[in-house]
Design a protein around this motif. Structure first.
Motif, PDB file in Angstrom:
ATOM      1  N   LEU A  35      -4.519   6.571   3.498  1.00 10.09           N
ATOM      2  CA  LEU A  35      -4.478   6.861   2.077  1.00 10.09           C
ATOM      3  C   LEU A  35      -3.100   6.471   1.545  1.00 10.09           C
ATOM      4  N   GLU A  36      -3.068   5.665   0.477  1.00  9.67           N
ATOM      5  CA  GLU A  36      -1.803   5.236  -0.121  1.00  9.67           C
ATOM      6  C   GLU A  36      -1.800   5.550  -1.604  1.00  9.67           C
ATOM      7  N   THR A  88      -2.309   5.494  -8.919  1.00 10.72           N
ATOM      8  CA  THR A  88      -3.477   4.885  -8.295  1.00 10.72           C
ATOM      9  C   THR A  88      -3.419   5.158  -6.802  1.00 10.72           C
ATOM     10  N   TRP A  89      -4.597   5.174  -6.170  1.00 11.05           N
ATOM     11  CA  TRP A  89      -4.635   5.359  -4.722  1.00 11.05           C
ATOM     12  C   TRP A  89      -5.778   4.560  -4.131  1.00 11.05           C
ATOM     13  N   THR A  90      -5.660   4.393  -2.817  1.00 12.78           N
ATOM     14  CA  THR A  90      -6.641   3.614  -2.062  1.00 12.78           C
ATOM     15  C   THR A  90      -7.881   4.457  -1.792  1.00 12.78           C
ATOM     16  N   GLU A  91      -8.845   3.842  -1.148  1.00  9.67           N
ATOM     17  CA  GLU A  91     -10.084   4.521  -0.743  1.00  9.67           C
ATOM     18  C   GLU A  91      -9.742   5.781   0.047  1.00  9.67           C
ATOM     19  N   ARG A 132      -9.993   6.741  -8.414  1.00  7.41           N
ATOM     20  CA  ARG A 132      -9.010   5.905  -7.707  1.00  7.41           C
ATOM     21  C   ARG A 132      -7.670   5.933  -8.422  1.00  7.41           C
ATOM     22  N   MET A 138      -8.122   4.091   8.437  1.00  8.13           N
ATOM     23  CA  MET A 138      -7.837   3.929   7.030  1.00  8.13           C
ATOM     24  C   MET A 138      -6.709   4.887   6.642  1.00  8.13           C
TER      25      MET A 138
END
Length: 153
Positions: free
Chosen positions: A3-4, A32-35, A70, A1
């Motif tokens: 992180l973005e 905003t960011w990913t999980e 998030r 995974m």
């Protein structure tokens, strides 16, 4: 995974809207960011300008953003209870938007998000150097978003 980090206000490499700069309302853009990776307890955020004439200029230092978040809304207040914020290079707490010198080419602004394995206990007078020292050994993942800004002449 992986992180973005993204923003609805500008794309990677795109122009940061004037309202998020010293020529506008000087409000932080929504992010905003990913999980986040497993084991993430908190997040930290740094925004800086490596193209500043005197060396890298720090625009925002924030930490203890909840791992469940998030993103951050637009116009985060210096007293927002969701996160802790330190001193930027404008000698103020919270976000200070892009404000490159007039006649100086476009500057790059790097928004860096850090997923951490522990909360940080730091005072509001925390600077980038203090935060960097506190991050040592706690970073699980990082994400970066870069925007540009050229000040009106």
């Amino acid at each position: 995974m992986r992180l973005e980090l993204t923003s609805p206000a500008f794309s990677t490499g795109g122009t940061i809207p004037k309202k998020h700069t010293c020529e506008g309302a000087n409000t932080s853009p929504a992010l905003t960011w990913t999980e986040v990776p497993a084991g993430t307890r908190t997040l930290a955020l740094v925004v800086d300008d490596p193209d500043a004439p005197g060396g890298t200029w720090v625009h925002w230092v924030a930490w203890n953003i909840p791992a469940t978040a998030r993103g951050l809304p637009e116009a985060v207040s210096p007293t927002d209870a969701m996160l802790q914020q330190g001193q930027n290079d404008f000698r103020a707490i919270g976000y200070g938007g892009p404000c490159p010198p007039r006649g100086h080419g476009p500057h790059r602004y790097f928004f860096r998000l850090y997923a951490l394995d522990a909360p940080l206990t730091l005072p509001p007078t925390t600077t980038r150097a203090t935060l960097d020292a506190a991050l040592a050994g706690h970073v699980l993942a990082t994400a970066e978003l870069m925007g540009t800004y050229l000040r009106d002449r």
